[in-house]
Every structure is written in C-alpha cells, then in structure tokens.
Design a protein around this motif. Sequence first.
Motif, PDB file in Angstrom:
ATOM      1  N   ARG A   1     116.442 -40.514  30.575  1.00  0.00           N
ATOM      2  CA  ARG A   1     115.910 -41.449  31.573  1.00  0.00           C
ATOM      3  C   ARG A   1     116.887 -41.728  32.693  1.00  0.00           C
ATOM      4  N   LEU A   2     117.825 -40.813  32.854  1.00  0.00           N
ATOM      5  CA  LEU A   2     118.864 -41.024  33.848  1.00  0.00           C
ATOM      6  C   LEU A   2     118.301 -41.025  35.266  1.00  0.00           C
ATOM      7  N   LYS A   3     118.779 -41.972  36.078  1.00  0.00           N
ATOM      8  CA  LYS A   3     118.395 -41.961  37.498  1.00  0.00           C
ATOM      9  C   LYS A   3     119.016 -40.733  38.159  1.00  0.00           C
ATOM     10  N   GLN A   4     118.291 -40.143  39.076  1.00  0.00           N
ATOM     11  CA  GLN A   4     118.708 -38.911  39.755  1.00  0.00           C
ATOM     12  C   GLN A   4     120.160 -38.972  40.257  1.00  0.00           C
ATOM     13  N   ARG A   5     120.525 -40.085  40.863  1.00  0.00           N
ATOM     14  CA  ARG A   5     121.865 -40.174  41.465  1.00  0.00           C
ATOM     15  C   ARG A   5     122.982 -40.259  40.420  1.00  0.00           C
ATOM     16  N   LYS A   6     122.607 -40.549  39.174  1.00  0.00           N
ATOM     17  CA  LYS A   6     123.640 -40.648  38.135  1.00  0.00           C
ATOM     18  C   LYS A   6     123.863 -39.333  37.397  1.00  0.00           C
ATOM     19  N   ILE A   7     122.991 -38.360  37.645  1.00  0.00           N
ATOM     20  CA  ILE A   7     123.092 -37.085  36.930  1.00  0.00           C
ATOM     21  C   ILE A   7     124.450 -36.401  37.140  1.00  0.00           C
TER      22      ILE A   7
ATOM     23  N   ARG B   1     121.443 -31.801  30.328  1.00  0.00           N
ATOM     24  CA  ARG B   1     120.437 -32.377  31.220  1.00  0.00           C
ATOM     25  C   ARG B   1     119.872 -31.372  32.231  1.00  0.00           C
TER      26      ARG B   1
END
Length: 228
Positions: free
Chosen positions: A68-74, A50
């Motif tokens: 499509r991951l949300k920023q905070r889940k990276i 990613r």
Amino acid sequence: MIEMQDVYKTYPNGTHALRGVSVQIDRNEFVYVVGPSGAGKSTFMKLIYREEVPTKGQISVNGFNIGRLKQRKIPYVRRNIGVIFQDFRLLPKLTAYENVAFALEVIEAPKKVIKKRVMEVLDLVGLKNKANRDPSQLSGGEQQRVAIARAIVNNPSVIIADEPTGNLDPETSWGIMQLLDEINFRGTTIVMATHNKEIVNSMRKRVIAIEHGQIVRDEQRGEYGYEF
Ligand code: ADP
Ligand code: ADP
C-alpha cells in the motif's frame, strides 16, 4: 524484516501465481527459494522489491507495508533492497565503474563520496583493476560481480537474487556464491531463488520450496530436494 501474511498474486490474465503465502524472514538470514519453473519464485521475489503488488494479503519490508505504499515513497523502500538477476542487466555503454556509480548518482551523492564508495565495493567484489572496462570486456562471472557491486553500493538491508548463477559455469557460480555469503556475513539479508542443487545442498541454509504458488516446505539447514 520481511513478512508476508496470506499473500495472493493473480496476474491480469488470470494466472494465480501465488496462493496464500505466509512467511517471515528475519534480519541477516540467508534464504534459498527453490521449486519447479512456473511455481511462483520470481513473483515471490518481485513482491518483496515491489516490482509487483499483491492481489490480496499484506507484505511488510523493514516495517513498511509495501503493498500500500504511496508512489512517492517507493524509491526509499527500493533503495534499501538490492536486486540481482540471472542476466546481470548492466548498462552496456557504461563501464563497470559507471554502472555502479549510477546507483549513487541518482540519489545525488557528492562526487567524492561516490568515487570512494564505488572503488570500495569494486574492491570487495574483486574488480578494482577492471573498473574501466565495459561489460562486453568482462566474463559472465565478472559481469555478475559488477551487478552485485551495484546492488550493495547503497548499503541495502536486503539483497534479492533471482537465479544469480543461472548463466554461469559451476566454478564461476561458486565464486559468486562465496561473495554473496561474505555479503550476508557482513550483515545483509539475502533471499536467493535458485536451481543450483549442488550449491543449496552444500551451503545448508534455510530453504523455502514453492510449488503451484504455495510454500510446501520451509526448513532451516534445508536441502534442494528436487532432481532438476
Ligand atoms: P518461477 O519464478 O517459479 O518460474 P513465476 O513467478 O515467474 O515462477 O511465475 C508463476 C506463474 O505466473 C507462471 O505460471 C507464470 O507463467 C505466471 N506469470 C509470471 N509473470 C506473469 C505476468 N507478468 N503475467 C501473467 N502471468 C505471469
Ligand atoms: P569465463 O569463462 O570465466 O566467463 P572468459 O574466458 O570470458 O571467462 O574471460 C577470461 C578473462 O578474460 C577475464 O578476466 C575477462 O576479464 C577477460 N576478457 C574476456 N573477454 C574480454 C574482452 N573482450 N576484452 C578484454 N578482456 C576480456
């Protein structure tokens, strides 16, 4: 565990680095990614951890749709993927111990847990007695071992290795290869881009060949298949 469906990657300057890649890599596989320079190997790897996002198509890693991951889940997804580079990328002002511990400090593991785990992985890579050296006091092969210790310290399910033996002499490269094989044997999936023909041809593992942004070959117990 890693799945790409019709993945395209076009960089902002218009370069089509990947053009319709579909692949599935299962838990505990060891995969070599081969192909000419500029074929798209690094891009393929960067999409998995990613560092880049696909222009089109879907990528899932451990069930997460990482495009499509949300920023905070990276950070959660990255923690589950260890990455190793050709140029080691150690922090030069930190010791071997500190380079490895850093990965655990950022997730705020207790100090005692950190010490035990760091010494455990330094032992696994054969560097327990050099824990207090700076990278400049270690050979190339030893620096790569520290980088591997750092990559596995969080117990990731996947290791991405982008030409990990590219800067090492043949004998040192074999040592690194045996270490990665051992880590794979202990249950970690490994995806490794390489130009090391001798290693690929003697290990006889799965080989994915990429040319012009497309998978042109995908074989179990494959061979390197190029003259370079
Ligand atoms: P490989 O790892 O097989 O050498 P790469 O994935 O690095 O291939 O590169 C694939 C293509 O994408 C090449 O043409 C390369 O020049 C281009 N490329 C790679 N990264 C970028 C970038 N950040 N911006 C523009 N073009 C890039
Ligand atoms: P290689 O050729 O396998 O990369 P080197 O010849 O660089 O290995 O190093 C051989 C040994 O000497 C290694 O065990 C390494 O830790 C040690 N060494 C290399 N450079 C230094 C240094 N600047 N200070 C202390 N030990 C060093």
